[in-house]
Structure formats: C-alpha cells, structure tokens
Scaffold this motif. Structure first.
Motif, PDB file in Angstrom:
ATOM      1  N   ARG A 157       0.834  -1.208   0.000  1.00  0.00           N
ATOM      2  CA  ARG A 157       0.000   0.000   0.000  1.00  0.00           C
ATOM      3  C   ARG A 157       0.865   1.253   0.000  1.00  0.00           C
ATOM      4  NH1 ARG A 157      -2.960  -2.866   4.030  1.00  0.00           N
ATOM      5  NH2 ARG A 157      -4.896  -3.749   3.197  1.00  0.00           N
ATOM      6  N   ARG A 215       0.573   3.880  -3.024  1.00  0.00           N
ATOM      7  CA  ARG A 215       0.170   5.262  -2.820  1.00  0.00           C
ATOM      8  C   ARG A 215       1.254   6.249  -3.249  1.00  0.00           C
ATOM      9  NH1 ARG A 215      -2.558   7.356   2.245  1.00  0.00           N
ATOM     10  NH2 ARG A 215      -2.583   9.064   0.750  1.00  0.00           N
ATOM     11  N   ASP A 226      -1.065   8.195  -5.785  1.00  0.00           N
ATOM     12  CA  ASP A 226      -1.905   9.237  -5.196  1.00  0.00           C
ATOM     13  C   ASP A 226      -2.163  10.389  -6.163  1.00  0.00           C
ATOM     14  OD1 ASP A 226      -2.322   7.954  -2.812  1.00  0.00           O
ATOM     15  OD2 ASP A 226      -1.381   9.486  -1.550  1.00  0.00           O
ATOM     16  N   LEU A 247      -4.903   9.421  -8.593  1.00  0.00           N
ATOM     17  CA  LEU A 247      -6.114   8.856  -8.000  1.00  0.00           C
ATOM     18  C   LEU A 247      -6.199   7.339  -8.161  1.00  0.00           C
ATOM     19  CD1 LEU A 247      -9.046  11.374  -8.640  1.00  0.00           C
ATOM     20  CD2 LEU A 247      -7.664  11.053  -6.587  1.00  0.00           C
ATOM     21  N   TRP A 248      -5.078   6.652  -8.022  1.00  0.00           N
ATOM     22  CA  TRP A 248      -5.122   5.189  -7.961  1.00  0.00           C
ATOM     23  C   TRP A 248      -5.825   4.796  -6.653  1.00  0.00           C
ATOM     24  CZ3 TRP A 248       0.069   2.339  -9.357  1.00  0.00           C
ATOM     25  CH2 TRP A 248       0.414   2.608 -10.688  1.00  0.00           C
ATOM     26  N   PHE A 249      -6.840   3.996  -6.769  1.00  0.00           N
ATOM     27  CA  PHE A 249      -7.540   3.565  -5.558  1.00  0.00           C
ATOM     28  C   PHE A 249      -8.026   2.128  -5.631  1.00  0.00           C
ATOM     29  CE2 PHE A 249     -10.788   5.305  -8.346  1.00  0.00           C
ATOM     30  CZ  PHE A 249     -11.846   4.428  -8.214  1.00  0.00           C
ATOM     31  N   LEU A 286      -6.963  -0.021  -2.712  1.00  0.00           N
ATOM     32  CA  LEU A 286      -6.919   0.553  -1.366  1.00  0.00           C
ATOM     33  C   LEU A 286      -8.144   0.256  -0.526  1.00  0.00           C
ATOM     34  CD1 LEU A 286      -5.286   4.010  -2.180  1.00  0.00           C
ATOM     35  CD2 LEU A 286      -4.180   1.899  -1.389  1.00  0.00           C
ATOM     36  N   ARG A 318     -11.645  10.330  -2.716  1.00  0.00           N
ATOM     37  CA  ARG A 318     -11.311  11.298  -1.679  1.00  0.00           C
ATOM     38  C   ARG A 318     -12.518  11.613  -0.801  1.00  0.00           C
ATOM     39  NH1 ARG A 318      -9.044  15.459  -6.059  1.00  0.00           N
ATOM     40  NH2 ARG A 318     -11.059  14.764  -6.913  1.00  0.00           N
ATOM     41  N   LEU A 346      -8.895   7.708  -0.076  1.00  0.00           N
ATOM     42  CA  LEU A 346      -7.738   8.584  -0.250  1.00  0.00           C
ATOM     43  C   LEU A 346      -7.975   9.890   0.505  1.00  0.00           C
ATOM     44  CD1 LEU A 346      -6.917   8.184  -4.058  1.00  0.00           C
ATOM     45  CD2 LEU A 346      -5.485   7.463  -2.146  1.00  0.00           C
ATOM     46  N   VAL A 388      -5.218  14.951  -2.026  1.00  0.00           N
ATOM     47  CA  VAL A 388      -4.401  14.412  -3.108  1.00  0.00           C
ATOM     48  C   VAL A 388      -5.008  14.795  -4.463  1.00  0.00           C
ATOM     49  CG1 VAL A 388      -3.611  12.483  -1.676  1.00  0.00           C
ATOM     50  CG2 VAL A 388      -5.556  12.149  -3.227  1.00  0.00           C
TER      51      VAL A 388
END
Length: 204
Positions: free
Chosen positions: A56, A60, A64, A67-69, A72, A186, A191, A195
């Motif tokens: 992780r 990140r 980040d 917006l890689w999520f 997560l 977000r 996140l 970011v």
C-alpha cells in the motif's frame, strides 16, 4: 445504484461526489523491437507474498497523484488474495540501495491474453529511462510465456498525461475507449481529500 444516461453527442452532468474518466485500451499483438536503455542501478524483484503495508505504501507513493484507488479498499486478507491469485505476478523495481522505486503487475490468468495490470514509478524515479527499463522487463516477461498472443493495458485521463504516449511508443496500439464513472475516492475515505488537486473535488 441509480443508472446514468450518457449523451453521446454532448454533455452529461455527473452527480456530486462522482468522477469520470475516458479510458483507452491498448494492445500489442507481437513483440515489438526492443528500445534499449542502460539502467544498471535498477533491478526487478518478484514479490511472491506481498506485505500489505509495504504494498500500500508503494501503491500510494506511485498512485496518489493519479487517484489510484483500486487496491486501497481491500483489507489485508483480500489484498493478499488478489495479489497472489493464480496467474498474477507482482514485481518491485528496486534501486541500488534496495528502495522500491516502481511497481509492475502482470496478469497471466488468461493464457493468451496477458494484462499489464499496474505499472508505475515513484515521483523521484521518473526520468532518466527508468520507465523504459521497467517496460522492457514487462514486455520480456509477457512475451516469454508460451502461448501469448496479446499483451494489453488500459490507461485513463486521470493518469499521467505522458502515459498514453509512453504506452504507444512502447508498441501498444489503441483499440477501444470507454467512460468510467466512480465515486470520488477522496470522499469515500479511501484517499485523503488533498491528493490530486488538479482534479477538482466536488462534494455537493
């Protein structure tokens, strides 16, 4: 979840809290001519059983800003299960001092179609040919497998502006586009809210 009708000849309003990206799918049907780059300071390490916290942290550091999520929202058990699924291979690009500077994930679960699932570098590693070096490793591994007929990847407008051109210069050719609509990570807590400030956060 309510559906959304997309106007294919104009604008479509998105509800607050949603983000939309244009996704481009690319493929290579044969191994391209190798574009050599000398980076003897880098090495590729197969990570058989990734430590969730380490993964992780690297994910990140790389993602980040873009917006890689996708990984997560998984708890430790689900994350390890995903990363160690049959046919899934995780590699870290390491520098001379052993620090992880990049991430490469390949999905061989469909024998003929190999997916470049994740590919990226930490900000301080960008430039100087590190991306080209890592892509060479990805191409080598994808086409070394007997039976590979296609190597594919997708990128989107949330990614680095250089990503699409880089993939095309590496031998991938675009073949499809799609619109991807998701909850803004977000606002879901996946996140931090600060970011990727280049993508406006619209909460209400």
């Amino acid at each position: 979840m309510p559906s959304l009708s997309v106007d294919l000849s104009g604008y479509t309003d998105l509800p607050a809290g949603k983000i939309a990206n244009i996704v481009t799918f690319l493929e290579m049907r044969a191994r391209p001519k190798r574009r050599e780059v000398a980076r003897p300071d880098l090495r590729l390490e197969r990570i058989e059983t990734p430590d969730p916290a380490d993964y992780r942290r690297l994910f990140r550091r790389i993602g980040d800003a873009w917006l890689w999520f996708g990984r997560l929202g998984l708890d430790d058990a689900a994350l390890v299960k995903t990363l160690t699924a049959p046919g899934h291979e995780v590699y870290y690009c390491r520098t001379e001092d052993g620090d992880a500077a990049g991430l490469l994930e390949l999905d061989f679960s469909h024998r003929a179609d190999v997916e470049l699932a994740y590919f990226g570098l930490v900000p301080e590693a960008i430039g100087g040919g590190a991306g080209r070096w890592l892509m060479n490793q990805a191409i080598d591994k994808a086409w070394a497998r007997a039976g590979t007929t296609r190597f594919w990847v997708h990128t989107c407008t949330a990614d680095s502006p250089q990503a699409l051109g880089f993939y095309m210069s590496s031998g991938f050719m675009p073949y499809k586009r799609a619109i991807e609509i998701e909850d803004d990570p977000r606002l879901t807590g996946v996140l931090p809210r600060d970011v990727a400030p280049r993508i406006p956060l619209i909460a209400d």
